[in-house]
Design a protein around this motif. Structure first.
Motif, PDB file in Angstrom:
ATOM      1  N   ASP A   8      -8.055   6.717  -0.539  1.00 49.95           N
ATOM      2  CA  ASP A   8      -6.967   7.515   0.007  1.00 49.95           C
ATOM      3  C   ASP A   8      -6.614   8.684  -0.892  1.00 49.95           C
TER       4      ASP A   8
ATOM      5  N   GLY B 225      -5.674   3.445  -5.459  1.00 48.78           N
ATOM      6  CA  GLY B 225      -6.257   3.527  -4.118  1.00 48.78           C
ATOM      7  C   GLY B 225      -7.137   4.751  -4.037  1.00 48.78           C
ATOM      8  N   THR B 226      -8.357   4.637  -4.562  1.00 48.91           N
ATOM      9  CA  THR B 226      -9.186   5.818  -4.788  1.00 48.91           C
ATOM     10  C   THR B 226      -9.653   6.488  -3.495  1.00 48.91           C
TER      11      THR B 226
ATOM     12  N   GLU C 287      -1.821   5.636  -3.967  1.00 41.36           N
ATOM     13  CA  GLU C 287      -2.853   6.195  -3.097  1.00 41.36           C
ATOM     14  C   GLU C 287      -2.581   7.626  -2.649  1.00 41.36           C
TER      15      GLU C 287
ATOM     16  N   GLY D 288      -9.899   1.170  -8.371  1.00 43.19           N
ATOM     17  CA  GLY D 288     -10.140   1.152  -6.938  1.00 43.19           C
ATOM     18  C   GLY D 288     -11.525   0.646  -6.567  1.00 43.19           C
TER      19      GLY D 288
ATOM     20  N   PRO E 160       0.818  -1.215   0.000  1.00 50.22           N
ATOM     21  CA  PRO E 160       0.000   0.000   0.000  1.00 50.22           C
ATOM     22  C   PRO E 160       0.855   1.271   0.000  1.00 50.22           C
ATOM     23  N   LYS E 161       0.246   2.349  -0.456  1.00 50.27           N
ATOM     24  CA  LYS E 161       0.812   3.698  -0.365  1.00 50.27           C
ATOM     25  C   LYS E 161       2.253   3.781  -0.868  1.00 50.27           C
TER      26      LYS E 161
ATOM     27  N   MET F 198      -0.071  -0.288  -4.692  1.00 47.28           N
ATOM     28  CA  MET F 198      -1.186   0.637  -4.602  1.00 47.28           C
ATOM     29  C   MET F 198      -0.697   2.085  -4.693  1.00 47.28           C
TER      30      MET F 198
END
Length: 271
Positions: free
Chosen positions: A146, A143-144, A120, A183, A96-97, A118
């Motif tokens: 965030d 990551g829509t 984000e 996302g 993530p991120k 992802m």
């Protein structure tokens, strides 16, 4: 990057790794890929238990690819997640991120599995092309939720508010031969809204969609899969093509159109 040699999944189901009932329902679902989550869907005091549950679930298998989403780089659980996922039977890992290609590369090496990354944050969007080009990366996932928060987009704003970011993610994925995954859609009881968002995602070039409930799977599969009219058109185009630029029905076609038709037929299981 890791070349996306297999057809990208249309439906990717997120579920908390520590919820046995959700894991059981995922096994019975028609999702083409399963995402066992250790991050946002898991409370801080349940991270270790969720990791153990994800490893156990992956060992048992789902009869399809399964990925485990680790906690964000720099968090207290991240290093243990990388080690646990790397030693698991999961086919893929999710980061993530992502923002820094060098960090992405280091995590890809450490986990030793194809990495689904992802995007984000604004920094992630701006670095999307470099991230997609990183060895070990197999997909970019928008990551829509965030992104909306990071961009300070007010509640109720439509998809056009993140349209540029979404297109950047698709452009980066296509430039470097990795999957582009849209996302999640948060409204569980809005089938029409989900279908519209899936069709919008496909119109932007996304390969598939991340989902948060099994009830969303059939809608997303239809929206991201070619319809019968598209299949008929592609079959006719491939059959008619003889090489070079030529007229087909009401338009001019050339080799790139034939390649696109063959890709569509492969997605439909017709070639």
């Amino acid at each position: 990057m890791t070349a996306a040699s297999s057809l990208p999944p249309r439906t990717l189901l997120f579920l908390p790794a520590n919820r046995e009932r959700a894991v059981a329902k995922a096994r019975e679902s028609a999702a083409e890929m399963i995402f066992l989550d250790l991050e946002d869907a898991v409370a801080a005091d349940a991270k270790d238990a969720a990791r153990d549950a994800a490893v156990t679930a992956a060992r048992t298998g789902f009869g399809r690819p399964v990925a485990i989403r680790m906690n964000v780089f720099g968090s207290a659980s991240h290093a243990a997640d990388v080690a646990g996922i790397g030693g698991s039977a999961a086919t893929h890992a999710i980061l993530p991120k992502a923002e820094d290609p060098a960090i992405v590369a280091a995590i890809a090496r450490a986990v030793g599995k194809p990495l689904l990354v992802m995007i984000e944050t604004p920094r992630g969007v701006l670095a999307a092309a470099q991230i997609a080009a990183t060895q070990g990366v197999m997909a970019l996932i928008a990551g829509t939720n965030d992104l909306r928060a990071e961009l300070r987009i007010p509640n109720g704003a439509g998809r056009e508010a993140i349209g540029h970011a979404l297109q950047v993610i698709v452009l980066a994925a296509r430039a470097h031969g990795v999957w582009a995954i849209d996302g999640v859609f948060n409204a569980l009881d809005d089938a029409a809204g989900l279908e519209a968002e899936c069709r919008h995602g496909r119109s932007l070039g996304f390969d598939g969609k991340t989902l948060i409930h099994p009830d969303q799977i059939a809608i997303a599969a239809r929206a991201f899969g070619p319809g019968e009219a598209e299949i008929e058109e592609a079959e006719a185009l491939v059959a008619a093509a003889s090489g070079g630029a030529e007229r087909f029905r009401d338009r001019m076609i050339e080799a790139m159109h034939v390649d696109a038709a063959r890709t569509l037929l492969a997605r439909a299981g017709r070639r």
